[in-house]
Design an enzyme around this catalytic site. Sequence first.
Site, PDB file in Angstrom:
ATOM      1  N   HIS A   4     -69.606  83.537 -93.755  1.00  0.00           N
ATOM      2  CA  HIS A   4     -70.244  84.519 -93.138  1.00  0.00           C
ATOM      3  C   HIS A   4     -71.794  84.526 -93.747  1.00  0.00           C
ATOM      4  O   HIS A   4     -72.860  85.070 -93.265  1.00  0.00           O
ATOM      5  CB  HIS A   4     -69.810  85.945 -92.946  1.00  0.00           C
ATOM      6  CG  HIS A   4     -69.826  86.783 -94.195  1.00  0.00           C
ATOM      7  ND1 HIS A   4     -68.714  86.518 -94.997  1.00  0.00           N
ATOM      8  CD2 HIS A   4     -70.648  87.677 -94.741  1.00  0.00           C
ATOM      9  CE1 HIS A   4     -69.000  87.486 -96.012  1.00  0.00           C
ATOM     10  NE2 HIS A   4     -69.967  88.015 -95.900  1.00  0.00           N
ATOM     11  N   LEU A  30     -60.547  92.349 -89.173  1.00  0.00           N
ATOM     12  CA  LEU A  30     -61.692  91.478 -89.199  1.00  0.00           C
ATOM     13  C   LEU A  30     -62.119  91.526 -87.433  1.00  0.00           C
ATOM     14  O   LEU A  30     -63.044  91.435 -87.170  1.00  0.00           O
ATOM     15  CB  LEU A  30     -61.224  90.116 -89.413  1.00  0.00           C
ATOM     16  CG  LEU A  30     -62.413  89.125 -89.186  1.00  0.00           C
ATOM     17  CD1 LEU A  30     -63.812  89.408 -90.242  1.00  0.00           C
ATOM     18  CD2 LEU A  30     -62.180  87.551 -89.684  1.00  0.00           C
ATOM     19  N   LYS A  50     -76.307  84.711 -92.301  1.00  0.00           N
ATOM     20  CA  LYS A  50     -77.467  85.661 -92.575  1.00  0.00           C
ATOM     21  C   LYS A  50     -78.809  85.147 -92.435  1.00  0.00           C
ATOM     22  O   LYS A  50     -78.938  84.073 -92.872  1.00  0.00           O
ATOM     23  CB  LYS A  50     -77.062  86.432 -94.050  1.00  0.00           C
ATOM     24  CG  LYS A  50     -75.806  87.158 -94.232  1.00  0.00           C
ATOM     25  CD  LYS A  50     -75.614  87.786 -95.630  1.00  0.00           C
ATOM     26  CE  LYS A  50     -74.347  88.647 -95.680  1.00  0.00           C
ATOM     27  NZ  LYS A  50     -74.580  89.724 -94.913  1.00  0.00           N
ATOM     28  N   LYS A 108     -67.776  92.983-109.007  1.00  0.00           N
ATOM     29  CA  LYS A 108     -67.323  94.415-108.364  1.00  0.00           C
ATOM     30  C   LYS A 108     -67.486  95.666-109.197  1.00  0.00           C
ATOM     31  O   LYS A 108     -67.902  95.750-110.297  1.00  0.00           O
ATOM     32  CB  LYS A 108     -65.850  94.556-108.248  1.00  0.00           C
ATOM     33  CG  LYS A 108     -65.096  93.335-107.322  1.00  0.00           C
ATOM     34  CD  LYS A 108     -65.256  93.931-105.737  1.00  0.00           C
ATOM     35  CE  LYS A 108     -64.725  93.122-104.887  1.00  0.00           C
ATOM     36  NZ  LYS A 108     -64.907  93.284-103.428  1.00  0.00           N
ATOM     37  N   GLY A 158     -54.390  86.843 -85.270  1.00  0.00           N
ATOM     38  CA  GLY A 158     -54.714  87.969 -86.029  1.00  0.00           C
ATOM     39  C   GLY A 158     -55.566  88.997 -85.382  1.00  0.00           C
ATOM     40  O   GLY A 158     -56.391  89.774 -85.938  1.00  0.00           O
ATOM     41  N   GLY A 159     -55.461  89.009 -84.161  1.00  0.00           N
ATOM     42  CA  GLY A 159     -56.338  89.603 -83.145  1.00  0.00           C
ATOM     43  C   GLY A 159     -56.204  91.457 -83.402  1.00  0.00           C
ATOM     44  O   GLY A 159     -56.959  92.180 -82.919  1.00  0.00           O
ATOM     45  N   SER A 160     -54.937  91.698 -83.937  1.00  0.00           N
ATOM     46  CA  SER A 160     -54.689  93.148 -84.117  1.00  0.00           C
ATOM     47  C   SER A 160     -55.303  93.566 -85.466  1.00  0.00           C
ATOM     48  O   SER A 160     -55.340  94.626 -85.876  1.00  0.00           O
ATOM     49  CB  SER A 160     -53.241  93.671 -84.031  1.00  0.00           C
ATOM     50  OG  SER A 160     -52.774  92.848 -84.721  1.00  0.00           O
ATOM     51  N   HIS A 199     -69.683  81.384-101.127  1.00  0.00           N
ATOM     52  CA  HIS A 199     -70.989  82.014-100.645  1.00  0.00           C
ATOM     53  C   HIS A 199     -72.139  81.438-101.791  1.00  0.00           C
ATOM     54  O   HIS A 199     -73.092  81.258-101.211  1.00  0.00           O
ATOM     55  CB  HIS A 199     -70.755  83.543-100.835  1.00  0.00           C
ATOM     56  CG  HIS A 199     -69.954  84.185-100.149  1.00  0.00           C
ATOM     57  ND1 HIS A 199     -69.723  83.868 -98.665  1.00  0.00           N
ATOM     58  CD2 HIS A 199     -69.135  85.358-100.154  1.00  0.00           C
ATOM     59  CE1 HIS A 199     -68.742  84.594 -98.023  1.00  0.00           C
ATOM     60  NE2 HIS A 199     -68.586  85.466 -98.971  1.00  0.00           N
TER      61      HIS A 199
END
Length: 529
Positions: free
Chosen positions: A217, A49, A221, A379, A44-46, A279
């Site tokens: 992720h 993320l 933090k 949201k 998914g290098g292109s 999370h």
Amino acid sequence: MPSADNHALYRNEHTMALSNDRIEISPAQEASVPVEPTTLVIFGGSGDLAKRRLIPALYNLLLDGLMPSNYVVLGLGRRPMSDEEFRATLRDGVVKHSRQALIDETWNAFANHLFYMAGENDDPTTYVRLKARAEELERTFQLPGNRIFYLSIPPSSFTPVCEGLSSSGVAIKDNGHAPYARIIVEKPVGRDLTSAQAINTVTGRVFDESQIFRIDHYLGKETVQNLMVVRFANSIFEPIWNHKYIDHVQITVSEAEGVGSRSSYYEEAGALRDMVQNHMLQLLCLVAMEPPYSLDPDVVRNAKMEVLRCLRPIIGKDVEKFTVRAQYTEGTAHGEPMPGYRREKGVDPTSTTETYVAVKCFVENWRWSGVPFYLRTGKALPLRASEIAVQFKDIPQILFNANGQSPQAPNVLTLRIQPEEGLSLRIVSRVPGTRAQTHPVEMNFKYGEVFGRPSPEAYERLLLDVMVGDASRFMRRDAVEASWAWITQILEGWQQSGQRWLPEYQAGTWGPVEADRLIQNDGRSWRTL
């Protein structure tokens, strides 16, 4: 008990700094473990993320002197692109998203290590070419063959990728000898317990558990990392970190934006899968875990796993009693009109996907018996913010708390995760003067002010962890499956309810009235962020 709103006005007017001293720490002081030269392959290098997070993170590690002495980054994507085009795209991402400014000389040196190849994830010939390209680059850069594979791709592609890596010999199962192979799996790891187990089985056939890094992720933090330090490096907290002194805990992850261009993903996920399963449960584990006897990754992860084992199941009638889900309707966010969720492009007009969820849960062990943990996320809320608030029990209604009509504000320890990382402790202080009058004040600590530089981004810390082989900030297989087992019971309860229309809240507000009732029924209230 008074609402937190009644005391919010003192937050800015009566603030006491924990320290006025600025502590300068160079980034190089953080590198306690040498980083071996490695090849990082980004599937998914292109994609976004890589452009927005991964490459800026690596560039910042380079600026901070934390990258290995030699390395190669090889992006693999479906879109045909030359190395030069790949580098130009990534340069634009660094300019827009790096926490440190782009320096041409440093970027040019960094770009010489960036390469690209096109290929389909389900095509076996892709992995034959990948092996040849990786070996060619490793010869050119004199690398030892250490390889990290970052799966920034949909979970549906995990099986062909893992099988391709194995059959081609690009990656091998850990045999205890160098060079190493490691794989990074992006969330979501599944969408329920069954799919999570399937993904874990696929990755486990090719990689040993010690080679698998399931990335979240949030665990990178600064404030999240500081939570263990606050608890276990300060003798004032651990003796009172239990049901005898803590009234309840609130964990909030508030997002200001709507679903936007992510509607297709969000329709399949919803707030419970997207935020709570990973999370927020990980944050809960860090708050509730027992002191680990060392910082060894598995020792820390064992302590967190015990919390998940102690979560009271939410099943049957408790699903309606202890959970609230809702959708945002048309409103205003940051002065701009926002359509209701079911009117967003790509969303089913009859969708029952939740954009807001609140959960009341319990950790049933000796330390936390009877202490509710309130989780909420959504949201289209008024602002982007995340925090953990630990509220201590009220003092007796005598002396300075004798007035039952206006009870004293409770002590609250707040750990701010975003946007401004830090922590604060609310205490009660006497107001100067002739009368015995009290007001709540806050002792406030901000990372940026005290340590003299911005905190590293989460992906910087986590990528560095993978390169040094430290798995303590990553989810282990048993934890992933335990969290999904708990979440899946809620999902099944919702499905069995047959509810066709969810409660609603206007975009730009703090959620539905049903969520307010969830906590107000206990004589408590949500904090004002």
